[in-house]
Write an enzyme that holds these catalytic residues in place. Sequence first.
Site, PDB file in Angstrom:
ATOM      1  N   ARG A 164      -9.369   1.604  -2.635  1.00 30.52           N
ATOM      2  CA  ARG A 164      -8.156   1.389  -1.823  1.00 30.52           C
ATOM      3  C   ARG A 164      -8.512   1.058  -0.376  1.00 30.52           C
ATOM      4  NH1 ARG A 164      -6.957   1.872  -6.389  1.00 30.52           N
ATOM      5  NH2 ARG A 164      -5.373   3.209  -7.324  1.00 30.52           N
ATOM      6  N   SER A 238       1.866   5.746  -4.853  1.00 36.13           N
ATOM      7  CA  SER A 238       1.089   6.919  -4.437  1.00 36.13           C
ATOM      8  C   SER A 238       1.126   7.043  -2.921  1.00 36.13           C
ATOM      9  CB  SER A 238      -0.375   6.768  -4.864  1.00 36.13           C
ATOM     10  OG  SER A 238      -0.445   6.514  -6.240  1.00 36.13           O
ATOM     11  N   GLU A 334      -2.219   6.861   1.777  1.00 38.48           N
ATOM     12  CA  GLU A 334      -2.436   5.477   1.333  1.00 38.48           C
ATOM     13  C   GLU A 334      -1.379   4.566   1.974  1.00 38.48           C
ATOM     14  OE1 GLU A 334      -3.251   4.766  -2.926  1.00 38.48           O
ATOM     15  OE2 GLU A 334      -1.872   3.071  -2.766  1.00 38.48           O
TER      16      GLU A 334
HETATM   17  P1  FAD Z   1       3.426  -4.353   2.373  1.00 38.54           P
HETATM   18  O1  FAD Z   1       3.905  -3.000   2.006  1.00 38.54           O
HETATM   19  O2  FAD Z   1       4.413  -5.326   2.875  1.00 38.54           O
HETATM   20  O3  FAD Z   1       2.248  -4.214   3.441  1.00 38.54           O
HETATM   21  C1  FAD Z   1       1.225  -3.275   3.258  1.00 38.54           C
HETATM   22  C2  FAD Z   1       0.227  -3.385   4.423  1.00 38.54           C
HETATM   23  O4  FAD Z   1      -0.461  -4.626   4.374  1.00 38.54           O
HETATM   24  C3  FAD Z   1       0.929  -3.377   5.779  1.00 38.54           C
HETATM   25  O5  FAD Z   1       0.100  -2.700   6.680  1.00 38.54           O
HETATM   26  C4  FAD Z   1       1.059  -4.848   6.136  1.00 38.54           C
HETATM   27  O6  FAD Z   1       1.078  -5.075   7.537  1.00 38.54           O
HETATM   28  C5  FAD Z   1      -0.200  -5.421   5.532  1.00 38.54           C
HETATM   29  N1  FAD Z   1      -0.046  -6.814   5.051  1.00 38.54           N
HETATM   30  C6  FAD Z   1       0.812  -7.241   4.086  1.00 38.54           C
HETATM   31  N2  FAD Z   1       0.643  -8.554   3.864  1.00 38.54           N
HETATM   32  C7  FAD Z   1      -0.325  -8.968   4.709  1.00 38.54           C
HETATM   33  C8  FAD Z   1      -0.943 -10.217   4.978  1.00 38.54           C
HETATM   34  N3  FAD Z   1      -0.604 -11.322   4.306  1.00 38.54           N
HETATM   35  N4  FAD Z   1      -1.919 -10.276   5.929  1.00 38.54           N
HETATM   36  C9  FAD Z   1      -2.269  -9.174   6.628  1.00 38.54           C
HETATM   37  N5  FAD Z   1      -1.722  -7.953   6.425  1.00 38.54           N
HETATM   38  C10 FAD Z   1      -0.762  -7.856   5.482  1.00 38.54           C
HETATM   39  N6  FAD Z   1      -1.019  -0.023  -5.217  1.00 38.54           N
HETATM   40  C11 FAD Z   1      -2.171  -0.059  -5.947  1.00 38.54           C
HETATM   41  O7  FAD Z   1      -3.260  -0.335  -5.409  1.00 38.54           O
HETATM   42  N7  FAD Z   1      -2.154   0.220  -7.275  1.00 38.54           N
HETATM   43  C12 FAD Z   1      -1.031   0.520  -7.950  1.00 38.54           C
HETATM   44  O8  FAD Z   1      -1.068   0.748  -9.150  1.00 38.54           O
HETATM   45  C13 FAD Z   1       0.185   0.579  -7.202  1.00 38.54           C
HETATM   46  N8  FAD Z   1       1.347   0.922  -7.813  1.00 38.54           N
HETATM   47  C14 FAD Z   1       2.498   0.988  -7.091  1.00 38.54           C
HETATM   48  C15 FAD Z   1       3.689   1.345  -7.740  1.00 38.54           C
HETATM   49  C16 FAD Z   1       4.879   1.409  -7.042  1.00 38.54           C
HETATM   50  C17 FAD Z   1       6.155   1.797  -7.757  1.00 38.54           C
HETATM   51  C18 FAD Z   1       4.895   1.096  -5.659  1.00 38.54           C
HETATM   52  C19 FAD Z   1       6.192   1.123  -4.887  1.00 38.54           C
HETATM   53  C20 FAD Z   1       3.725   0.763  -4.994  1.00 38.54           C
HETATM   54  C21 FAD Z   1       2.512   0.703  -5.701  1.00 38.54           C
HETATM   55  N9  FAD Z   1       1.297   0.362  -5.079  1.00 38.54           N
HETATM   56  C22 FAD Z   1       0.142   0.291  -5.814  1.00 38.54           C
HETATM   57  C23 FAD Z   1       1.261   0.070  -3.644  1.00 38.54           C
HETATM   58  C24 FAD Z   1       1.631  -1.394  -3.294  1.00 38.54           C
HETATM   59  O9  FAD Z   1       2.356  -1.990  -4.325  1.00 38.54           O
HETATM   60  C25 FAD Z   1       0.391  -2.241  -2.996  1.00 38.54           C
HETATM   61  O10 FAD Z   1      -0.367  -1.687  -1.957  1.00 38.54           O
HETATM   62  C26 FAD Z   1       0.755  -3.694  -2.651  1.00 38.54           C
HETATM   63  O11 FAD Z   1      -0.414  -4.471  -2.556  1.00 38.54           O
HETATM   64  C27 FAD Z   1       1.525  -3.800  -1.321  1.00 38.54           C
HETATM   65  O12 FAD Z   1       2.003  -5.137  -1.201  1.00 38.54           O
HETATM   66  P2  FAD Z   1       3.188  -5.501  -0.234  1.00 38.54           P
HETATM   67  O13 FAD Z   1       3.292  -6.978  -0.175  1.00 38.54           O
HETATM   68  O14 FAD Z   1       4.399  -4.764  -0.610  1.00 38.54           O
HETATM   69  O15 FAD Z   1       2.602  -4.965   1.164  1.00 38.54           O
HETATM   70  P1  NAP Z   2      -3.404   8.701 -14.647  1.00 39.28           P
HETATM   71  O1  NAP Z   2      -3.755   7.650 -15.609  1.00 39.28           O
HETATM   72  O2  NAP Z   2      -2.536   9.842 -15.064  1.00 39.28           O
HETATM   73  O3  NAP Z   2      -4.727   9.292 -14.012  1.00 39.28           O
HETATM   74  C1  NAP Z   2      -4.645  10.315 -13.025  1.00 39.28           C
HETATM   75  C2  NAP Z   2      -5.741  10.103 -12.040  1.00 39.28           C
HETATM   76  O4  NAP Z   2      -7.006  10.246 -12.676  1.00 39.28           O
HETATM   77  C3  NAP Z   2      -5.666   8.747 -11.438  1.00 39.28           C
HETATM   78  O5  NAP Z   2      -5.475   8.971 -10.092  1.00 39.28           O
HETATM   79  C4  NAP Z   2      -6.985   8.080 -11.725  1.00 39.28           C
HETATM   80  O6  NAP Z   2      -7.648   7.608 -10.573  1.00 39.28           O
HETATM   81  C5  NAP Z   2      -7.836   9.149 -12.370  1.00 39.28           C
HETATM   82  N1  NAP Z   2      -8.420   8.637 -13.637  1.00 39.28           N
HETATM   83  C6  NAP Z   2      -7.847   8.663 -14.854  1.00 39.28           C
HETATM   84  N2  NAP Z   2      -8.679   8.158 -15.776  1.00 39.28           N
HETATM   85  C7  NAP Z   2      -9.795   7.774 -15.118  1.00 39.28           C
HETATM   86  C8  NAP Z   2     -11.018   7.185 -15.508  1.00 39.28           C
HETATM   87  N3  NAP Z   2     -11.257   6.875 -16.795  1.00 39.28           N
HETATM   88  N4  NAP Z   2     -11.938   6.938 -14.571  1.00 39.28           N
HETATM   89  C9  NAP Z   2     -11.704   7.225 -13.294  1.00 39.28           C
HETATM   90  N5  NAP Z   2     -10.563   7.790 -12.846  1.00 39.28           N
HETATM   91  C10 NAP Z   2      -9.621   8.079 -13.743  1.00 39.28           C
HETATM   92  O7  NAP Z   2      -2.752   8.036 -13.330  1.00 39.28           O
HETATM   93  P2  NAP Z   2      -1.308   7.442 -13.093  1.00 39.28           P
HETATM   94  O8  NAP Z   2      -0.735   8.135 -11.944  1.00 39.28           O
HETATM   95  O9  NAP Z   2      -0.531   7.332 -14.362  1.00 39.28           O
HETATM   96  O10 NAP Z   2      -1.676   5.973 -12.597  1.00 39.28           O
HETATM   97  C11 NAP Z   2      -2.287   5.062 -13.475  1.00 39.28           C
HETATM   98  C12 NAP Z   2      -3.040   4.013 -12.674  1.00 39.28           C
HETATM   99  O11 NAP Z   2      -2.137   3.289 -11.833  1.00 39.28           O
HETATM  100  C13 NAP Z   2      -4.103   4.618 -11.765  1.00 39.28           C
HETATM  101  O12 NAP Z   2      -5.206   3.760 -11.735  1.00 39.28           O
HETATM  102  C14 NAP Z   2      -3.423   4.664 -10.421  1.00 39.28           C
HETATM  103  O13 NAP Z   2      -4.337   4.537  -9.348  1.00 39.28           O
HETATM  104  C15 NAP Z   2      -2.504   3.441 -10.472  1.00 39.28           C
HETATM  105  N6  NAP Z   2      -1.301   3.672  -9.655  1.00 39.28           N
HETATM  106  C16 NAP Z   2      -1.414   3.499  -8.320  1.00 39.28           C
HETATM  107  C17 NAP Z   2      -0.326   3.673  -7.504  1.00 39.28           C
HETATM  108  C18 NAP Z   2      -0.441   3.408  -6.028  1.00 39.28           C
HETATM  109  O14 NAP Z   2       0.584   3.350  -5.363  1.00 39.28           O
HETATM  110  N7  NAP Z   2      -1.624   3.249  -5.508  1.00 39.28           N
HETATM  111  C19 NAP Z   2       0.902   4.061  -8.044  1.00 39.28           C
HETATM  112  C20 NAP Z   2       0.965   4.266  -9.399  1.00 39.28           C
HETATM  113  C21 NAP Z   2      -0.142   4.066 -10.213  1.00 39.28           C
HETATM  114  P3  NAP Z   2      -7.357   6.146  -9.913  1.00 39.28           P
HETATM  115  O15 NAP Z   2      -6.063   6.283  -9.219  1.00 39.28           O
HETATM  116  O16 NAP Z   2      -8.486   6.022  -8.956  1.00 39.28           O
HETATM  117  O17 NAP Z   2      -7.363   5.113 -10.973  1.00 39.28           O
END
Ligand code: FAD
Ligand code: NAP
Length: 338
Positions: A164, A238, A334
């Site tokens: 991340r 998250s 995050e």
């Molecule tokens: P924004 O929220 O608009 O911006 C995020 C940041 O990036 C801000 O600081 C903004 O200034 C900057 N930014 C945006 N665009 C640019 C650009 N073009 N150039 C420079 N800076 C920029 N994230 C994960 O990694 N994995 C997941 O599984 C995941 N699941 C999610 C599930 C849900 C329900 C939600 C709501 C979010 C989830 N996220 C997840 C977080 C999010 O979706 C990601 O981080 C996504 O990439 C954000 O994109 P955005 O366009 O909405 O960014």
């Molecule tokens: P999950 O599958 O219930 O797993 C719980 C946690 O354990 C996750 O945080 C994941 O880490 C870790 N994990 C599980 N299996 C793993 C493996 N085989 N190796 C390494 N790490 C493992 O998680 P969940 O909440 O349902 O989410 C599923 C996936 O979607 C995850 O990868 C999660 O990161 C992603 N997600 C991200 C966001 C966001 O906003 N960033 C929101 C929703 C879901 P990791 O998170 O590092 O994978």
Amino acid sequence: MLVRTNYSLRAHNTFGLSVLAQSLIRVETVQTLLAIFQDETYTNTKKIILGGGSNVLFTRNFLGLVIHMAIPGISIKRETSDHVLVEVGAGENWHQLVLWAIERNLGGIENLSLIPGTVGAAPMQNIGAYGVELQHVFHSLQAFEILSRKLVTFFKEDCAFGYRYSQFKGPLKDQFIITKVCLKLNKRPQINTDYGSIQEVLVKKGISAPTIKDVSQAVIDIRRSKLPDPLEIGNAGSFFKNPVIENEHFQSLQAAYNSIKGFPVDDQHTKVPAAWLIDQLGWKGYRDGQVGVHDQQPLVLVNHGDASGQQLLDLSEKVKASVQQTFGIDLEREVNVY
Ligand code: FAD
Ligand code: NAP
């Protein structure tokens, strides 16, 4: 260049917070970006880039200029017998790109299905889910350098991708605006179903030789069953990152809590699911007025309707303090707070 003033960001942040931007410009071309930075009206104005607003928390009205990234376009730049290089405008929707790739049987991003937001934001935190991170398919990106007002190309090794994390969240923070992203997708997709419950879902559906479309659909099904839809309940996914702690620290926690999970990161470090830590402390389903902790995924803070960003931030600080007190772990946010 259309400038909107006192513009509501409610539809532009997935927490659904009612905040105003002093001004907002939707950017569909690099020329508009250049025009903004050449315009003396905005020289001393605070600016932020906003994509889909799915990783931001606004704690107050934004007294500055919101640059709403909307540069479009998906095109194949180069092709070999094994791979294609796909160039994508920063304003394209990430999940639509995933569907575009699946339609053409181009593998590599199917495990990243249904992540909200734009393509331009994806490298910012090296989006990841279900065992795949953006960096696994990343080739390069083009970014507008604010200081020089020039376009710069960054290759994978220039981005310092981590969990991340990228340079754009670190030393290069606020210096570049990502305008397009180039991904290397696989014409002979390699299926990755090892993570979490993907395999289990496929088995339940009777699928033994899954395609990338099947994997994508499994991920979509799991996500829909576990995560709140921002259109129904405001959230930004998250709120905290999963902490990475020293192995010794993890072993001491394991001695005290035998159900704690840990995933090895390297010889010295273990990643602990933040959701487990928060759940242990009884936060799951917690509600205080308009803010709360989701009842299925405690890593997700929610706006039950009319919350303010400050209320969400206050709740996050309480969660963070309790995790620190009990487990000695400092949770890192995050979500980007403004
Ligand atoms: P924004 O929220 O608009 O911006 C995020 C940041 O990036 C801000 O600081 C903004 O200034 C900057 N930014 C945006 N665009 C640019 C650009 N073009 N150039 C420079 N800076 C920029 N994230 C994960 O990694 N994995 C997941 O599984 C995941 N699941 C999610 C599930 C849900 C329900 C939600 C709501 C979010 C989830 N996220 C997840 C977080 C999010 O979706 C990601 O981080 C996504 O990439 C954000 O994109 P955005 O366009 O909405 O960014
Ligand atoms: P999950 O599958 O219930 O797993 C719980 C946690 O354990 C996750 O945080 C994941 O880490 C870790 N994990 C599980 N299996 C793993 C493996 N085989 N190796 C390494 N790490 C493992 O998680 P969940 O909440 O349902 O989410 C599923 C996936 O979607 C995850 O990868 C999660 O990161 C992603 N997600 C991200 C966001 C966001 O906003 N960033 C929101 C929703 C879901 P990791 O998170 O590092 O994978």
